[in-house]
Design a protein around this motif. Sequence first.
Motif, PDB file in Angstrom:
ATOM      1  N   TYR B  76     -41.005 -57.247  57.644  1.00  0.00           N
ATOM      2  CA  TYR B  76     -40.590 -57.733  56.328  1.00  0.00           C
ATOM      3  C   TYR B  76     -41.820 -57.800  55.435  1.00  0.00           C
ATOM      4  O   TYR B  76     -42.860 -58.324  55.860  1.00  0.00           O
ATOM      5  N   THR B  85     -39.203 -56.976  44.867  1.00  0.00           N
ATOM      6  CA  THR B  85     -38.221 -56.892  45.956  1.00  0.00           C
ATOM      7  C   THR B  85     -38.880 -57.069  47.326  1.00  0.00           C
ATOM      8  O   THR B  85     -39.907 -56.449  47.601  1.00  0.00           O
ATOM      9  N   ARG B  87     -38.806 -56.038  51.009  1.00  0.00           N
ATOM     10  CA  ARG B  87     -38.192 -54.923  51.730  1.00  0.00           C
ATOM     11  C   ARG B  87     -38.496 -55.009  53.218  1.00  0.00           C
ATOM     12  O   ARG B  87     -39.454 -55.645  53.634  1.00  0.00           O
ATOM     13  N   ILE B 113     -29.393 -54.708  59.940  1.00  0.00           N
ATOM     14  CA  ILE B 113     -29.172 -54.710  58.484  1.00  0.00           C
ATOM     15  C   ILE B 113     -28.736 -56.104  58.022  1.00  0.00           C
ATOM     16  O   ILE B 113     -29.232 -56.626  57.027  1.00  0.00           O
ATOM     17  N   GLN B 117     -30.661 -58.683  55.487  1.00  0.00           N
ATOM     18  CA  GLN B 117     -29.992 -59.338  54.345  1.00  0.00           C
ATOM     19  C   GLN B 117     -30.205 -60.836  54.380  1.00  0.00           C
ATOM     20  O   GLN B 117     -30.508 -61.460  53.374  1.00  0.00           O
ATOM     21  N   ARG B 122     -33.653 -56.650  49.951  1.00  0.00           N
ATOM     22  CA  ARG B 122     -32.713 -55.845  49.167  1.00  0.00           C
ATOM     23  C   ARG B 122     -32.846 -54.370  49.492  1.00  0.00           C
ATOM     24  O   ARG B 122     -32.027 -53.561  49.073  1.00  0.00           O
ATOM     25  N   LEU B 123     -33.871 -54.034  50.252  1.00  0.00           N
ATOM     26  CA  LEU B 123     -34.126 -52.621  50.561  1.00  0.00           C
ATOM     27  C   LEU B 123     -34.603 -52.519  52.010  1.00  0.00           C
ATOM     28  O   LEU B 123     -35.446 -53.302  52.445  1.00  0.00           O
ATOM     29  N   ILE B 124     -34.018 -51.564  52.726  1.00  0.00           N
ATOM     30  CA  ILE B 124     -34.471 -51.267  54.094  1.00  0.00           C
ATOM     31  C   ILE B 124     -34.949 -49.824  54.095  1.00  0.00           C
ATOM     32  O   ILE B 124     -34.284 -48.944  53.543  1.00  0.00           O
TER      33      ILE B 124
END
Lengths: 155, 155
Positions: B76, B85, B87, B113, B117, B122-124
Amino acid sequence: MTEELNTHFGLASREHLSSIVSLLVDDQFGAGREITGDELDERYVAAFAAIEADPNNELIVAEHDGSVVGTLQITYAPNLTHKGTTRATLEGVRVASSLRSSGIGTRMLNWAIERCQSRGCRLIQLTTDLERDDAMQFYRRLGFKHTHAGLKLWL
Amino acid sequence: MTEELNTHFGLASREHLSSIVSLLVDDQFGAGREITGDELDERYVAAFAAIEADPNNELIVAEHDGSVVGTLQITYAPNLTHKGTTRATLEGVRVASSLRSSGIGTRMLNWAIERCQSRGCRLIQLTTDLERDDAMQFYRRLGFKHTHAGLKLWL
């Protein structure tokens, strides 16, 4: 030579943040997705605080003649793969549009690569949008190999 | 249904490490670059300790009928880009060769996933070797988009 002396690379401090966000906006993709204004959006302030608080994240700035002209973020991560290799992921690599192709980007990346080496990394990785042709050439000249696909999932 | 009940996803502990390294070897690329043996190479032990000590890194295992059958690592990272963000980067995603196409990989990814969250991502993102055709299809079915090039520099 004078130009080189006037350029400095180092860790970003809170005073650099507005200039860094302006650099993110000064970009073909960033223009549509970042926010600038008289007051810095609080989400940037929160993200900067989180980066600064994490010893495995570093926000880098390049300053030239006292102005912020480049930035990138390094995330260091221990990994099991490749016999427990520590790797660095670069994110948000930006150079002021007025100084692209000036050599500052190359020197900033070489500075970052040395820093990753000094932190014990054996692998540096990044993804770049497939539409950024200039960026791809830039990284290839630095020795990066396009061996992988960069996949993204927005939540 | 029974199969689902017998599968468990969670954080890896030190007891899982030998099995995880065996999974890394049970792979078309890993076979040539990882090390297994009676005794675990100390570099894996050190990497595991570093992952476990870092709140922004998580090593995940999938267990089926008591055996480790899948693994992945989540890193992370707070980022300035995309309005600050957070990610997640996935690394070392592996499923036992005997269980590929069984659905366990999909469930492990969906579990990861959801975890991302719940951590506010907000982005993987991930990179996969351009030669891994099956992996590319697997990630695309999960909703990942191949918008970026994955570049690597070995030091």
